[in-house]
Design an enzyme around this catalytic site. Structure first.
Site: not given
Length: 369
Positions: A59, A62, A161
């Site tokens: 995460e 990202h 994703d």
């Protein structure tokens, strides 16, 4: 998000653990304890904890990629089915979203490669696939789990994703809104397949399918709302016809106002027209039960009401309303006086109108500057 526990802040992003994740961890430990005793329980709990550390790093992949394009991430929440990085917004440029989408799986690729290098000559692909076998090296299982995370996340099921990669590629040809609709539809199709597979393989797939379906629907609705409200100020959508209560008003006064109107939120405004708080219908009923009709509304109202200027973008107001989890948003003029209210209900009514009349244009209203 409700039922989430704040465990810390890393580089400006809050990390939260949902209560269901802790319950999941406890269930894993208990189940393995019954099967193999304390050693098996400790091994399984450690493996899951390390696996979700990899999910957290995924995460943050990202997060850091999004930050490169000026997109903040207020928080990350870990669930039993994975992590969710709540980006402030999704980059509209397809190339930027593509980079943000692949950054997470790329982190898992790096982790898997590092673990394989550490294992060296002892690495065995068969062992890496035996995730639930405590006799297999913890590092081998962790490497295998990261590879599975990459493969699973890259399934083109929006909003995973792979689905975001699909949307970015489609957006290069058909535009962002149409690409979102197509990717969401494909994601919902995959959700049905996952749910069906979960009936025969692993019940956890059913929960993942529900999450994918609902998240795909939510993303599609959000993008549709953004298209509808693009360039629209708050003043064009706010409620302007409403009754107000004064700080000196009693619950009895609020009851009379509730009966003769269809309002669900009652702003409490002082003599200068400034918002002091909001009393909701549900809070009013509860206050009547606990305090009595003679009690002043100022003692039971919600004083933490988010506000916004009427010239601000409607999309910003909607985001603020969602983040605050408030019943209404107070709309202010240039002198900080209340000139309107914005609620999820009247935004929903706007969306309903536009769903049947896409070309509808809302009338211009000009409150006091």
């Amino acid at each position: 998000m409700p039922w989430s526990i704040h465990v810390g802040t890393i580089a400006g992003t809050a990390v939260r653990i949902h209560v269901t994740f802790l319950l999941f961890l406890a269930w894993i430990g208990f189940a393995q304890y019954r099967l193999g005793g304390p050693a098996a329980a400790a091994d399984s709990v450690l493996f899951i904890a390390l696996l979700f550390l990899c999910v957290l790093l995924h995460e943050f992949g990202h997060v850091l990629a999004a930050r490169r394009y000026g997109v903040r991430t207020p928080h990350i929440t870990l669930f039993p089915i994975g992590g969710v990085a709540s980006l402030e917004r999704i980059p509209e440029k397809p190339g930027e979203e593509l980079v943000v989408a692949v950054a997470g799986p790329a982190v898992n690729v790096v982790i898997a490669l590092v673990l394989v290098i550490i294992l060296g000559a002892t690495v065995d692909l068969t062992d890496m696939a035996r995730l639930e076998d405590p006799r297999v090296s913890l590092l081998a299982r962790l490497a295998g789990a990261n590879i599975i995370l990459v493969l699973f996340n890259m399934i083109p099921a929006f909003p995973m994703d792979g689905g975001r990669v699909l949307r970015a590629i489609l957006a290069m040809r058909v535009g962002f809104s149409r690409a979102t609709q197509l990717a969401a539809t494909i994601g919902q199709g995959f959700a049905f397949l996952l749910g069906f597979a979960g009936l025969f393989l692993n019940p956890l797939l059913i929960f993942i399918a529900i999450f994918v379906y609902l998240a795909a629907s939510s993303e599609a609705e959000h993008v549709a709302f953004r298209d509808v409200t693009r360039g629209l100020p708050v003043g064009e959508a706010m409620i302007t016809q409403f009754e107000v209560l004064g700080p000196q008003s009693s619950l009895d006064d609020a009851v009379e106002t509730m009966i003769r109107t269809s309002q669900k939120e009652f702003p409490v405004v002082d003599g200068g027209g400034h918002l002091r708080g909001i009393l909701t219908r549900d809070a009013l009923v509860m206050a009547l039960r606990n305090h009595g009709a003679a009690s002043p509304v100022i003692e039971v109202m919600n004083a933490e009401v988010p506000t916004i200027h009427y010239r601000q973008p409607l999309e910003a107001a909607f985001r603020k309303l969602n983040e605050a989890k408030a019943p209404a948003l107070g709309v202010l003029d240039g002198n900080d006086r209340l000139v309107g209210l914005l609620t999820a209900e009247n935004i929903g009514e706007m969306m309903l109108v536009r769903s049947v009349q896409p070309e509808w244009r809302f009338g211009h209203r000009n409150p006091r500057a």
